[in-house]
Scaffold this motif. Structure first.
Motif, short mmCIF file in Angstrom:
data_model
loop_
_atom_site.label_atom_id
_atom_site.label_comp_id
_atom_site.label_asym_id
_atom_site.label_seq_id
_atom_site.Cartn_x
_atom_site.Cartn_y
_atom_site.Cartn_z
N LYS A 196 0.83 -1.21 0.00
CA LYS A 196 0.00 0.00 0.00
C LYS A 196 0.86 1.26 0.00
O LYS A 196 0.48 2.28 -0.58
CB LYS A 196 -0.95 -0.01 1.20
N VAL A 197 2.03 1.19 0.64
CA VAL A 197 2.94 2.33 0.65
C VAL A 197 3.50 2.58 -0.75
O VAL A 197 3.59 3.73 -1.21
CB VAL A 197 4.07 2.10 1.67
N ILE A 198 3.87 1.51 -1.45
CA ILE A 198 4.35 1.66 -2.83
C ILE A 198 3.23 2.23 -3.71
O ILE A 198 3.47 3.08 -4.57
CB ILE A 198 4.84 0.32 -3.38
N ASP A 199 1.97 1.78 -3.48
CA ASP A 199 0.85 2.34 -4.22
C ASP A 199 0.74 3.85 -4.01
O ASP A 199 0.50 4.61 -4.96
CB ASP A 199 -0.46 1.68 -3.78
N ALA A 200 0.89 4.29 -2.77
CA ALA A 200 0.79 5.72 -2.47
C ALA A 200 1.92 6.49 -3.15
O ALA A 200 1.68 7.54 -3.77
CB ALA A 200 0.83 5.94 -0.96
N LEU A 201 3.14 5.98 -3.06
CA LEU A 201 4.28 6.71 -3.64
C LEU A 201 4.14 6.80 -5.15
O LEU A 201 4.38 7.87 -5.74
CB LEU A 201 5.58 6.00 -3.28
N ALA A 202 3.75 5.71 -5.80
CA ALA A 202 3.65 5.71 -7.26
C ALA A 202 2.54 6.62 -7.75
O ALA A 202 2.64 7.19 -8.85
CB ALA A 202 3.43 4.29 -7.77
N SER A 203 1.48 6.78 -6.97
CA SER A 203 0.36 7.64 -7.38
C SER A 203 0.50 9.07 -6.88
O SER A 203 -0.42 9.87 -7.03
CB SER A 203 -0.96 7.05 -6.88
N SER A 204 1.67 9.38 -6.29
CA SER A 204 1.94 10.73 -5.75
C SER A 204 0.98 11.12 -4.64
O SER A 204 0.78 12.31 -4.37
CB SER A 204 1.88 11.79 -6.86
N THR A 205 0.35 10.13 -4.00
CA THR A 205 -0.56 10.41 -2.91
C THR A 205 0.24 10.72 -1.64
O THR A 205 1.04 9.89 -1.21
CB THR A 205 -1.49 9.22 -2.64
#
Length: 286
Positions: free
Chosen positions: A199-208
């Motif tokens: 989930k952290v990688i998801d946030a970083l990749a989506s600039s969230t």
């Protein structure tokens, strides 16, 4: 038929399949995901699990490390922990996740809902969301944020948080991406856990923008800060207020996160690591 490599996953499955893999494959690689016994030990400290389960999982994991040709973990901390148990020749760093696209940092609507990603089937998510709802939200009564919870949660758990919490259930990849790119922040209030979190990688990749605990940032070895970290409930209201207001500092950390995600988990970096792994090289440098 003889295969070159078998990659087995998680302790119980690995030990159940190991003998068959040995008969059919030249190398057997153990894909550990995280240090299960460490995660279970943290839950046991909260009284959620018996401590005997921690000792049992450590014994299972030690068998995997000793009996497989190589074990893979996504953080240097985990590699060092396994090396101390079985030696450095039997463990390597590897980027578990591949990022195929990233989103540029953009200013977000501060009134949009925050996002929590994770289902109740994983006990650390239950502990995390309970902590946020019980200890952080009451500190924000005068400015309560809305929160969207994404993932499988049983109906009986959906009463927590009151009307500020919206239970979306599981989403398609497209809908999840839409939620992430609209949210002023993803919260990762983990109190227990081990290893790198998808989930952290998801946030970083989506600039969230990312607001998390130090446990949430395990496995991230970025040179520049990629989010905001607080381990005490009374630090979270100011962190969330600052991130929701946005500004250059928020955009800057989101940009750091994108750069880290691409450099460590981008398609080119991932392909290079896979090639090294399959060619028999034991060490990849994060």
């Amino acid at each position: 038929r003889r295969w070159d490599v078998a990659i087995l996953s998680r302790p119980e499955t690995t030990l159940r399949c190991l003998d068959a893999a040995r008969r059919s494959c030249g190398r057997v690689i153990y894909f550990g995901h995280d240090l299960h016994h460490r995660r279970l030990a943290a839950e046991a400290a909260y009284g959620n699990l018996p401590r005997g389960l921690v000792r049992a999982h450590l014994a299972l994991e030690r068998q995997c490390w000793q009996r497989c040709d190589l074990s893979l973990y996504p953080s240097s901390e985990e590699v060092e922990a396994v090396s101390a148990q079985v030696g450095s020749d039997l463990v390597s760093w590897f980027p578990y996740f591949r990022v195929d696209q990233v989103d540029p940092p953009l200013r977000r609507d501060p009134a949009a809902p925050l996002v929590f990603l994770g289902g109740a089937g994983h006990l650390p998510n239950v502990t995390a969301l309970s902590w946020f709802v019980d200890e952080v939200l009451p500190l924000m009564r005068d400015r309560p944020p809305r929160l969207q919870v994404i993932g499988n949660w049983p109906v009986e758990r959906r009463h927590v948080g009151g009307p500020q919490v919206e239970w979306l259930g599981p989403l398609s990849s497209e809908d999840l991406h839409a939620c992430l790119t609209a949210a002023p922040a993803m919260i990762v209030p983990l109190r227990t856990g081990a290893g790198l979190k998808s989930k952290v990688i998801d946030a970083l990749a989506s600039s969230t923008p990312l607001v998390t605990t130090s446990i949430g940032l395990q496995g991230i070895s970025a040179d520049s800060p990629v989010g905001w970290v607080g381990d005490k409930a009374n630090t979270w209201p100011s962190l969330l207020d600052g991130v929701r207001r946005g500004g250059d500092a928020v955009l800057g950390r989101s940009r750091n996160g994108v750069e880290y995600a691409l450099a460590t988990h981008g398609a080119d970096a991932f392909a290079s690591a896979v090639s090294e792994l399959l060619e028999g090289n034991r060490y990849c440098d994060p």
